[in-house]
Motif scaffolding. Structure first.
Motif, short mmCIF file in Angstrom:
data_model
loop_
_atom_site.label_atom_id
_atom_site.label_comp_id
_atom_site.label_asym_id
_atom_site.label_seq_id
_atom_site.Cartn_x
_atom_site.Cartn_y
_atom_site.Cartn_z
N GLY A 163 37.79 48.48 46.45
CA GLY A 163 36.38 48.83 46.32
C GLY A 163 35.72 47.99 45.24
O GLY A 163 36.40 47.25 44.52
N PRO A 164 34.40 48.13 45.10
CA PRO A 164 33.70 47.29 44.12
C PRO A 164 34.09 47.65 42.69
O PRO A 164 34.45 48.80 42.41
N SER A 165 34.01 46.66 41.82
CA SER A 165 34.31 46.91 40.41
C SER A 165 33.26 47.82 39.80
O SER A 165 32.07 47.62 40.03
N PRO A 166 33.69 48.83 39.03
CA PRO A 166 32.70 49.72 38.39
C PRO A 166 31.80 48.94 37.43
O PRO A 166 30.67 49.32 37.19
N ILE A 167 32.30 47.85 36.91
CA ILE A 167 31.48 47.04 35.99
C ILE A 167 30.35 46.39 36.77
O ILE A 167 29.21 46.35 36.34
N GLY A 168 30.68 45.88 37.95
CA GLY A 168 29.68 45.24 38.80
C GLY A 168 28.58 46.21 39.19
O GLY A 168 27.40 45.90 39.12
N GLN A 169 28.98 47.43 39.53
CA GLN A 169 28.02 48.46 39.91
C GLN A 169 27.02 48.69 38.79
O GLN A 169 25.83 48.69 38.97
N LYS A 170 27.61 48.88 37.57
CA LYS A 170 26.77 49.17 36.41
C LYS A 170 25.89 47.97 36.09
O LYS A 170 24.73 48.11 35.75
N ALA A 171 26.49 46.77 36.23
CA ALA A 171 25.75 45.57 35.89
C ALA A 171 24.53 45.44 36.81
O ALA A 171 23.45 45.07 36.38
N LYS A 172 24.72 45.78 38.09
CA LYS A 172 23.60 45.68 39.04
C LYS A 172 22.55 46.74 38.76
O LYS A 172 21.36 46.47 38.82
N ALA A 173 23.05 47.94 38.42
CA ALA A 173 22.12 49.05 38.17
C ALA A 173 21.28 48.79 36.93
O ALA A 173 20.11 49.14 36.88
N ALA A 174 21.88 48.15 35.95
CA ALA A 174 21.20 47.97 34.66
C ALA A 174 20.05 46.97 34.75
O ALA A 174 19.99 46.17 35.63
N ARG A 219 32.12 49.31 27.63
CA ARG A 219 30.84 50.05 27.55
C ARG A 219 30.13 50.06 28.90
O ARG A 219 29.54 51.06 29.28
N LYS A 220 30.21 48.93 29.59
CA LYS A 220 29.60 48.89 30.93
C LYS A 220 30.27 49.91 31.83
O LYS A 220 29.62 50.58 32.63
N LYS A 221 31.57 50.01 31.69
CA LYS A 221 32.33 50.95 32.53
C LYS A 221 31.84 52.38 32.27
O LYS A 221 31.85 53.21 33.18
N GLU A 222 31.45 52.65 31.02
CA GLU A 222 30.95 53.98 30.67
C GLU A 222 29.47 54.12 31.03
O GLU A 222 28.84 55.12 30.67
N GLY A 223 28.90 53.08 31.63
CA GLY A 223 27.50 53.16 32.03
C GLY A 223 26.52 52.85 30.89
O GLY A 223 25.33 53.14 30.99
N GLN A 224 27.03 52.30 29.81
CA GLN A 224 26.14 51.96 28.69
C GLN A 224 25.74 50.49 28.77
O GLN A 224 26.46 49.67 29.33
N GLU A 225 24.60 50.18 28.18
CA GLU A 225 24.19 48.79 28.05
C GLU A 225 24.82 48.26 26.76
O GLU A 225 24.47 48.71 25.67
N PRO A 226 25.78 47.35 26.85
CA PRO A 226 26.47 46.93 25.62
C PRO A 226 25.59 46.09 24.71
O PRO A 226 24.75 45.32 25.19
N ASP A 227 25.79 46.28 23.41
CA ASP A 227 25.08 45.45 22.42
C ASP A 227 26.11 45.00 21.39
O ASP A 227 26.30 45.64 20.36
#
Lengths: 307, 115, 222
Positions: B104-115, C53-61
C-alpha cells in the motif's frame, strides 16, 4: 618475628605448613562460619577468609576472621583492592590488627564483571603489588602511604597469591619475584592440577633463588565431581586442569567421584611435600570444609605442630 | 528489445551505486516515495571494486531506520544485475511494483500530499 | 579523538517529542571523524525526525547546522541566528557540545544525541577502540608505549594479573590483555628490566579523581 602469628611460627620453625580456606556466607549468619570453623579446628595452622570472592557480596572477611578467632582458629585476612581505595585499605588494616588479625593475603580480586553486581565501579586505586608494599611499609616503617607516622603500627605477616598457570608463562616466576621484592612473606598458589607444569614453574623459581626469600604454599582444591572439574577447566580464568585429570574423574562411577577427587588432592599434596622450595600447602575445599580433616589425615599432615 | 516495465518507476542514474548514500534513500522516503530500489552491478563485477557492496550495506542501514520509524523495511531493496540483463531489469521492476502495491502507499506520502 | 555513538532513534524521538521547532547541530571535529555527528549524520538524523513527524501527521520543522567545533566559545556564535526561533536543540557533538550550547543559550533546551564513549582511535573503517583514559600524567613510556590504565580492565600498573590467558583478558576473549602486549613489546625492545621494577602507587590527583580539571596556558591568554 615480624607478626608473631601461628603461621609465621610454623613456617619459620621449618615445619610443613597447612592453611585452609573459609568462604563467609552470603548473609549475616555467624553460625555458618562457626560450622566451617569446627571442621578446620586442629587440621590447619591458619584459615584464609575470602574477601567477596568472585566479586559476589558476602559477609566481610574481617568479620569472618573475628568469628574464627572466637572459635580458637587463626585467621588469614584476604583483602582485594577492587573494592577499596587506599584510605579504606589502610583503615581496614589498622582495624584488623586491633582486633587480633596477624596474617593478610594481598590480592587484586576478580573483576566485578564475574560477580553479582557487575554494574559497580571498581576501585583498583592500588594493585596487589602496591598493597603488599603498603602493608610492609605500615609494619616495617610505621608509616602510611603518604609517609605520615603511625604511632602504633599494625604488624602483619604478609601473604600474596601466585598463579603459575596464567600467561605469559615465562613471566610468572619473575612476577612472583616482584612480589617478594615488594615485601611478601608467604605465597599461596592457584589450585594445582598440572603438576608437571608446576614443576617447571618451581624450577624457574629456584633458579632465581626466590624460594629462599619467601615461603611458597602450593594450592590444592579437591574436586567433587566431573562437572566441577570441567567447570574449573573451562570457566575459571587462569586454571589448568589437564585432560588426564578429567579422565581420571570420569573413569570412576558417579558416587565415587568425590572420593577420587580427594585421592587426587592427597596425591598432589604428597608430591608437593617432596618438591624443593615448597614450604606448605593451601587446601581450598570450596564449600566442602567437612572433608578437610580426611584430606590432611590421608596426606600425613597431622598432628599440626604446636609452636 | 523494447521490453515493457511499469510506468510508475522513476529511474535516477548514477555512475555507480557506491554513490548512493543513506541520505538519498531517506530523502526519497521523506518526499513521499512508496518504495525505492537500488539496482547495482552483479557482486564481484563492480568497476570500482566494491561500490555495489557498499550500496547493499547502506540499503541495510535504511531498512533498519525504517523499522525504527515503524515503516516497512521492504519499501527499500537492493538488486544486482548486469547491463546485459534487460529482461531481468523488467522483471525486477514488476516484482518491486507488485510488492509495493501489496504494502500500500507510504504513510509519509499520504501525509506529504495532504499537507 | 573523542569517540561517540548515536543514541537509538526512539530515545531521541522521545526526548524531543514535546518540541515543535528543532535544530540538529553537528560538529566538524572528532565526531565527524568517527562518523557519529558530522554533516552527513546531521542530514540523516534530521531526515529521520522529519519522516517520524510526517508519519504522525505533523508538519516537520527541523533545521540543520554543523559547526566547525562545538567546544570553542567563538564557534558558538555560528548558532546565534539559527537558534533564535528554535524550541529545542539536538546536539550530536560529544557531550562537550550540548554543554557549551546550554552554557551559552540560557533559554534553549538542549539534548545530547550521542553517547560519548571514549578517547581512542580507529582500528579499521567503522571499528574504534579505547586508548586513553586522560589520567593527566602520561607514563606509557614505562610500558613500551602502551597504556595499561586505559587498556587493562583493572588498570594494573604491575600486571599481568592471573586472568591473562593466551593474550586475552579474563573479562572477555574479545579484549586483548594489554599486559601481554606490553610484555611482548618490552621483550622486543630489550627492556625487560622495566617489568622487574615495582611501579609504585599512582598519584590520581591529575585524573578525574582529583575533581574537574582545567588547563591554563598563561602564554596564550589574552
Amino acid at each position: 618475628m615480624k607478626s608473631g602469628s601461628q603461621l609465621e611460627k610454623v613456617l619459620t620453625g621449618g615445619h610443613f605448613a597447612v592453611t585452609g580456606e573459609c568462604g563467609p556466607p552470603r548473609n549475616a549468619n555467624p553460625d555458618i562460619v562457626r560450622q566451617k570453623a569446627a571442621h578446620l579446628r586442629g587440621m590447619v595452622d591458619s584459615v584464609n577468609v575470602t574477601d567477596n570472592q568472585t566479586a559476589v557480596v558476602r559477609m566481610s572477611s574481617l568479620a569472618g576472621c573475628l568469628i574464627l578467632m572466637q572459635e580458637g582458629l587463626e585467621p588469614n585476612l584476604q583483602m582485594v583492592v577492587r573494592d577499596r581505595n587506599r584510605i579504606a585499605i589502610q583503615s581496614d588494616i589498622l582495624g584488623a590488627y586491633a582486633l587480633g588479625v596477624r596474617n593478610m593475603l594481598c590480592l587484586s580480586g576478580d573483576h566485578q564483571k564475574f560477580g553479582d553486581h557487575p554494574s559497580s565501579k571498581n576501585v583498583f586505586d592500588l594493585d596487589s603489588m602496591q598493597l603488599i608494599q603498603t602493608v610492609k611499609k605500615m609494619r616495617d616503617d610505621g608509616k602510611f602511604i603518604n609517609d605520615q607516622e603511625i604511632e602504633f603500627p599494625p604488624k602483619m605477616f604478609i601473604g600474596a597469591a601466585a598463579n603459575p598457570f596464567a600467561d605469559p608463562a615465562e613471566f610468572r616466576a619473575v612476577r612472583l619475584g616482584k612480589k617478594v621484592a615488594a615485601g611478601v612473606d608467604f605465597v599461596q598458589t592457584q589450585c594445582i592440577y598440572n603438576l608437571d607444569r608446576f614443576e617447571k614453574f618451581m624450577q624457574q623459581v629456584r633458579d632465581m633463588g626466590i624460594d629462599e626469600k619467601v615461603y611458597i604454599l602450593g594450592g590444592v582444591t579437591p574436586m567433587k565431581s566431573v562437572g566441577m572439574a570441567n567447570y574449573m577447566k573451562n570457566l575459571v580464568p587462569g586454571m589448568d586442569v589437564p585432560e588426564e585429570v578429567i579422565n581420571r574423574m570420569k573413569g570412576v562411577g558417579k558416587k565415587d567421584q568425590a572420593k577420587e577427587g580427594i585421592a587426587i588432592a592427597v596425591e598432589t599434596i604428597q608430591r608437593l611435600k617432596e618438591m624443593k622450595g615448597i614450604a606448605g600447602v593451601h587446601v581450598m575445599a570450596i564449600e566442602w570444609e567437612e572433608r578437610v580433616p580426611e584430606i590432611v589425615e590421608m596426606a600425613g599432615l597431622l598432628p599440626r605442630p604446636q609452636v | 528489445m523494447r521490453l515493457q516495465y511499469p510506468t510508475n518507476i522513476r529511474v535516477i542514474m548514477v555512475p555507480c551505486t557506491g554513490r548512493v548514500d543513506v541520505i538519498h534513500l531517506l530523502n526519497a522516503i521523506e518526499e513521499g516515495a512508496d518504495g525505492i530500489y537500488v539496482a547495482g552491478c552483479l557482486e564481484g563485477d563492480c568497476h570500482y571494486i566494491s561500490g555495489n557492496l557498499k550500496a547493499r550495506k547502506r540499503v541495510g542501514q535504511v531498512k533498519k531506520i525504517l523499522t525504527e520509524l515503524g515503516l516497512e523495511p521492504e519499501r527499500v531493496e537492493m538488486y544486482n544485475l548486469s547491463a546485459a540483463q534487460g529482461p531481468r531489469f523488467a522483471e525486477i521492476a514488476r516484482e518491486m511494483t507488485e510488492k509495493i502495491k501489496n504494502l500500500g502507499p507510504s504513510p509519509i506520502g499520504q501525509k506529504a500530499k495532504a499537507a | 579523538m573523542v569517540v561517540a555513538e548515536r543514541k537509538p532513534l526512539n530515545e531521541l524521538l522521545e526526548m524531543v517529542q514535546p518540541y515543535k521547532k528543532i535544530l540538529v547541530a553537528g560538529c566538524k571535529g572528532c565526531v565527524t571523524v568517527c562518523n557519529a555527528g558530522g554533516k552527513k549524520e546531521v542530514e540523516i538524523l534530521a531526515s529521520e525526525l522529519r519522516i517520524a513527524r510526517k508519519k504522525e501527521g505533523q508538519e516537520p520543522d527541523v533545521k540543520e547546522i554543523t559547526l566547525e567545533r562545538q567546544c570553542d566559545p567563538e564557534y558558538m556564535d555560528q548558532l546565534t541566528e539559527v537558534i533564535k526561533d528554535r524550541d529545542a536543540v539536538l546536539s550530536i557533538a560529544c557531550s562537550v557540545g550540548p554543554q557549551y550550547i546550554a552554557g551559552r543559550f540560557d533559554d534553549k533546551v538542549v539534548f545530547p544525541g550521542l553517547n560519548t564513549t571514549f578517547i581512542g582511535g580507529s582500528l579499521e573503517h567503522g571499528v574504534f577502540a579505547e586508548f586513553c583514559q586522560a589520567c593527566g600524567a602520561c607514563g606509557i613510556h614505562n610500558f613500551g608505549g602502551l597504556c595499561p590504565i586505559a587498556r587493562c580492565s583493572k588498570s594494573l600498573l604491575n600486571g599481568p594479573c592471573g586472568g591473562s590467558s593466551k593474550g586475552k583478558c579474563e573479562i572477555s576473549k574479545e579484549v586483548d590483555c594489554v599486559w601481554q602486549l606490553i610484555y611482548d613489546r618490552l621483550n622486543r625492545l630489550g627492556q625487560m628490566d622495566r617489568l622487574t621494577r615495582v611501579i609504585p602507587c599512582k598519584d590520581w590527583t591529575t585524573s578525574r579523581d582529583g575533581g574537574p580539571r582545567k588547563t591554563i596556558r598563561e602564554d596564550l591568554k589574552l
